[in-house]
Design a protein around this motif. Structure first.
Motif, PDB file in Angstrom:
ATOM      1  N   UNK A  33       8.699  47.583  41.642  1.00 55.28           N
ATOM      2  CA  UNK A  33      10.057  47.042  41.751  1.00 55.28           C
ATOM      3  C   UNK A  33      10.736  47.528  43.032  1.00 55.28           C
ATOM      4  N   UNK A  34      11.397  46.603  43.709  1.00 54.97           N
ATOM      5  CA  UNK A  34      12.332  46.964  44.768  1.00 54.97           C
ATOM      6  C   UNK A  34      13.706  47.014  44.116  1.00 54.97           C
ATOM      7  N   UNK A  35      14.276  48.211  44.011  1.00 58.09           N
ATOM      8  CA  UNK A  35      15.524  48.407  43.256  1.00 58.09           C
ATOM      9  C   UNK A  35      16.766  48.394  44.140  1.00 58.09           C
ATOM     10  N   UNK A  36      16.588  48.618  45.438  1.00 59.06           N
ATOM     11  CA  UNK A  36      17.740  48.688  46.340  1.00 59.06           C
ATOM     12  C   UNK A  36      17.321  48.152  47.696  1.00 59.06           C
ATOM     13  N   UNK A  37      18.250  47.474  48.390  1.00 57.85           N
ATOM     14  CA  UNK A  37      17.911  46.974  49.721  1.00 57.85           C
ATOM     15  C   UNK A  37      18.395  47.958  50.792  1.00 57.85           C
ATOM     16  N   UNK A  38      18.129  47.629  52.045  1.00 58.11           N
ATOM     17  CA  UNK A  38      18.488  48.567  53.106  1.00 58.11           C
ATOM     18  C   UNK A  38      19.979  48.549  53.426  1.00 58.11           C
ATOM     19  N   UNK A  39      20.745  47.746  52.663  1.00 58.52           N
ATOM     20  CA  UNK A  39      22.211  47.771  52.772  1.00 58.52           C
ATOM     21  C   UNK A  39      22.829  48.613  51.648  1.00 58.52           C
ATOM     22  N   UNK A  40      21.968  49.149  50.750  1.00 61.27           N
ATOM     23  CA  UNK A  40      22.460  49.943  49.638  1.00 61.27           C
ATOM     24  C   UNK A  40      22.797  49.143  48.395  1.00 61.27           C
ATOM     25  N   UNK A  41      22.552  47.821  48.407  1.00 61.03           N
ATOM     26  CA  UNK A  41      22.852  46.982  47.250  1.00 61.03           C
ATOM     27  C   UNK A  41      21.774  47.171  46.181  1.00 61.03           C
ATOM     28  N   UNK A  42      22.199  47.356  44.929  1.00 66.14           N
ATOM     29  CA  UNK A  42      21.277  47.596  43.826  1.00 66.14           C
ATOM     30  C   UNK A  42      20.902  46.288  43.141  1.00 66.14           C
ATOM     31  N   UNK A  43      19.685  46.254  42.618  1.00 64.83           N
ATOM     32  CA  UNK A  43      19.226  45.058  41.899  1.00 64.83           C
ATOM     33  C   UNK A  43      19.912  44.901  40.548  1.00 64.83           C
ATOM     34  N   UNK A  44      20.496  45.986  40.032  1.00 65.81           N
ATOM     35  CA  UNK A  44      21.164  45.954  38.727  1.00 65.81           C
ATOM     36  C   UNK A  44      22.645  46.294  38.893  1.00 65.81           C
ATOM     37  N   UNK A  45      23.500  45.727  38.057  1.00 66.01           N
ATOM     38  CA  UNK A  45      24.904  46.153  38.066  1.00 66.01           C
ATOM     39  C   UNK A  45      25.012  47.615  37.627  1.00 66.01           C
ATOM     40  N   UNK A  46      26.110  48.291  37.986  1.00 69.15           N
ATOM     41  CA  UNK A  46      26.207  49.739  37.745  1.00 69.15           C
ATOM     42  C   UNK A  46      26.003  50.163  36.298  1.00 69.15           C
ATOM     43  N   UNK A  47      26.526  49.405  35.342  1.00 65.87           N
ATOM     44  CA  UNK A  47      26.389  49.839  33.946  1.00 65.87           C
ATOM     45  C   UNK A  47      24.937  49.840  33.490  1.00 65.87           C
ATOM     46  N   UNK A  48      24.182  48.834  33.929  1.00 66.99           N
ATOM     47  CA  UNK A  48      22.766  48.781  33.557  1.00 66.99           C
ATOM     48  C   UNK A  48      21.961  49.850  34.285  1.00 66.99           C
ATOM     49  N   UNK A  49      22.268  50.074  35.550  1.00 63.42           N
ATOM     50  CA  UNK A  49      21.562  51.104  36.311  1.00 63.42           C
ATOM     51  C   UNK A  49      21.793  52.481  35.692  1.00 63.42           C
ATOM     52  N   UNK A  99      11.932  46.449  26.503  1.00 64.19           N
ATOM     53  CA  UNK A  99      12.359  46.878  27.828  1.00 64.19           C
ATOM     54  C   UNK A  99      13.359  48.013  27.711  1.00 64.19           C
ATOM     55  N   UNK A 100      13.347  48.890  28.709  1.00 60.72           N
ATOM     56  CA  UNK A 100      14.344  49.939  28.773  1.00 60.72           C
ATOM     57  C   UNK A 100      15.653  49.465  29.364  1.00 60.72           C
ATOM     58  N   UNK A 101      15.655  48.269  29.953  1.00 61.77           N
ATOM     59  CA  UNK A 101      16.876  47.741  30.551  1.00 61.77           C
ATOM     60  C   UNK A 101      17.822  47.298  29.432  1.00 61.77           C
ATOM     61  N   UNK A 102      18.981  47.895  29.380  1.00 60.81           N
ATOM     62  CA  UNK A 102      19.946  47.603  28.320  1.00 60.81           C
ATOM     63  C   UNK A 102      19.799  48.465  27.083  1.00 60.81           C
ATOM     64  N   UNK A 103      18.726  49.262  27.018  1.00 56.65           N
ATOM     65  CA  UNK A 103      18.493  50.091  25.836  1.00 56.65           C
ATOM     66  C   UNK A 103      19.617  51.105  25.663  1.00 56.65           C
ATOM     67  N   UNK A 104      20.121  51.216  24.452  1.00 56.36           N
ATOM     68  CA  UNK A 104      21.168  52.167  24.132  1.00 56.36           C
ATOM     69  C   UNK A 104      22.580  51.661  24.378  1.00 56.36           C
ATOM     70  N   UNK A 105      22.719  50.520  25.044  1.00 59.24           N
ATOM     71  CA  UNK A 105      24.039  49.946  25.274  1.00 59.24           C
ATOM     72  C   UNK A 105      24.452  49.146  24.036  1.00 59.24           C
ATOM     73  N   UNK A 106      25.731  48.899  23.836  1.00 53.47           N
ATOM     74  CA  UNK A 106      26.146  48.122  22.657  1.00 53.47           C
ATOM     75  C   UNK A 106      25.425  46.775  22.575  1.00 53.47           C
ATOM     76  N   UNK A 107      24.717  46.578  21.474  1.00 54.40           N
ATOM     77  CA  UNK A 107      23.955  45.340  21.317  1.00 54.40           C
ATOM     78  C   UNK A 107      22.866  45.168  22.350  1.00 54.40           C
TER      79      UNK A 107
END
Length: 294
Positions: A21-37, A166-174
């Protein structure tokens, strides 16, 4: 713009990691919104290092490995701008001794997704596409996406689908509204049946649906299984048996970097019953054949 063409010397590498996975670009932008990250970091019990793509290339070059790199475009579901496929492909082009770019398009964008896929193939030279049905929020067996699959089949692309939990979203409400059932590998049986020339990778040991994945791979020989996302010491025994025998030519090494590193994968695989004679195929030869690098 430089169109990607591979320059991988198979004799000089020891493995092809098909799941990076490429999770961040060279501008610092993340592939996921902050809450998911943030939730993902908590789930995986670490503040994950997220290297940019040139750092990923250096990491794999140091290990004498090649890597399939991609992001996930889930803009409709996440309402978050994805990383640039074009930048990933261009970075792979300047690191074409170790990187192989896959694109990602949001199927829910309909005809626009098909057009974007064709442009990534024709103009940028991507070699396949990554899908995450749970995060992107789509049922992969729905005929609404058949025009996209047809375009990928016609272009000789590989389609890599997340399967299992998937671990993405795990533990968040619903679980943040994500639906695990969309990543049941049995849904890919329809795709494999309708598009017999489309090569499909079912990513990860498909917890809790490992038997379904093995069934699909046994019946549909245009399907493959990658071993990413779980330490090998946790592989289900039926997956190890299949990898040692009747599926050994369609099993692929993948790590899920940066969530799981190839160093840990290779260390832990020594604790499994995978036979030494099948490992060259799993680590290198099967992927080289699938990706037309031979």
């Amino acid at each position: 713009m430089t169109r990607y063409e591979p320059a991988i010397d198979l004799a000089s590498i020891r493995a092809i990691d098909v799941h990076v996975h490429v999770e961040v670009d060279d501008h610092g932008h993340s592939s996921l919104p902050p809450d998911l990250a943030d939730a993902a970091s908590k789930y995986f019990s670490a503040e994950l290092e997220r290297p940019d793509i040139d750092a990923i290339a250096a990491y794999y070059r140091e290990r004498q490995m090649a890597a399939v790199v991609f992001t996930v475009d889930a803009q409709t579901a996440l309402q978050h701008p994805p990383l640039s496929n074009e930048e990933i492909a261009e970075a792979a082009a300047r690191n074409n001794d170790v990187l192989i770019p896959f694109g990602s398009v949001d199927p829910r964008r309909g005809a626009d997704a098909v057009e974007r896929a064709r442009r990534l193939i024709g103009d940028y030279g991507v070699r396949g596409f990554k899908f995450h049905p749970t995060v992107q929020g789509f049922d992969p067996s729905d005929s609404a996406w058949f025009p996209l699959y047809a375009a990928l089949q016609d272009a000789g692309m590989v389609a890599l689908f997340h399967t299992g939990q998937t671990g993405i979203g795990a533990g968040m409400p619903g679980g943040r509204g994500f639906r695990l059932a969309l990543s049941n590998p049995m849904l890919l049986d329809t795709v494999a049946a309708e598009f017999p020339e489309l090569q499909i990778i079912m990513a990860h040991p498909s917890v809790p649906w490992q038997d379904e994945a093995i069934s699909v791979a046994t019946h549909k020989h245009n399907t493959w299984i990658d071993l990413s996302g779980w330490s090998p010491k946790y592989f289900p025994p039926q997956l190890v048996r299949a990898a040692n025998s009747f599926l050994k030519s369609r099993i692929l090494f993948g790590s899920d970097f940066p969530l799981l590193t190839p160093d840990r994968w290779l260390r832990d695989v020594e604790q499994t019953d995978l036979k030494p004679e099948v490992m060259p195929g799993i680590l290198l030869d099967n992927a080289a054949r699938l990706l037309n690098l031979t």
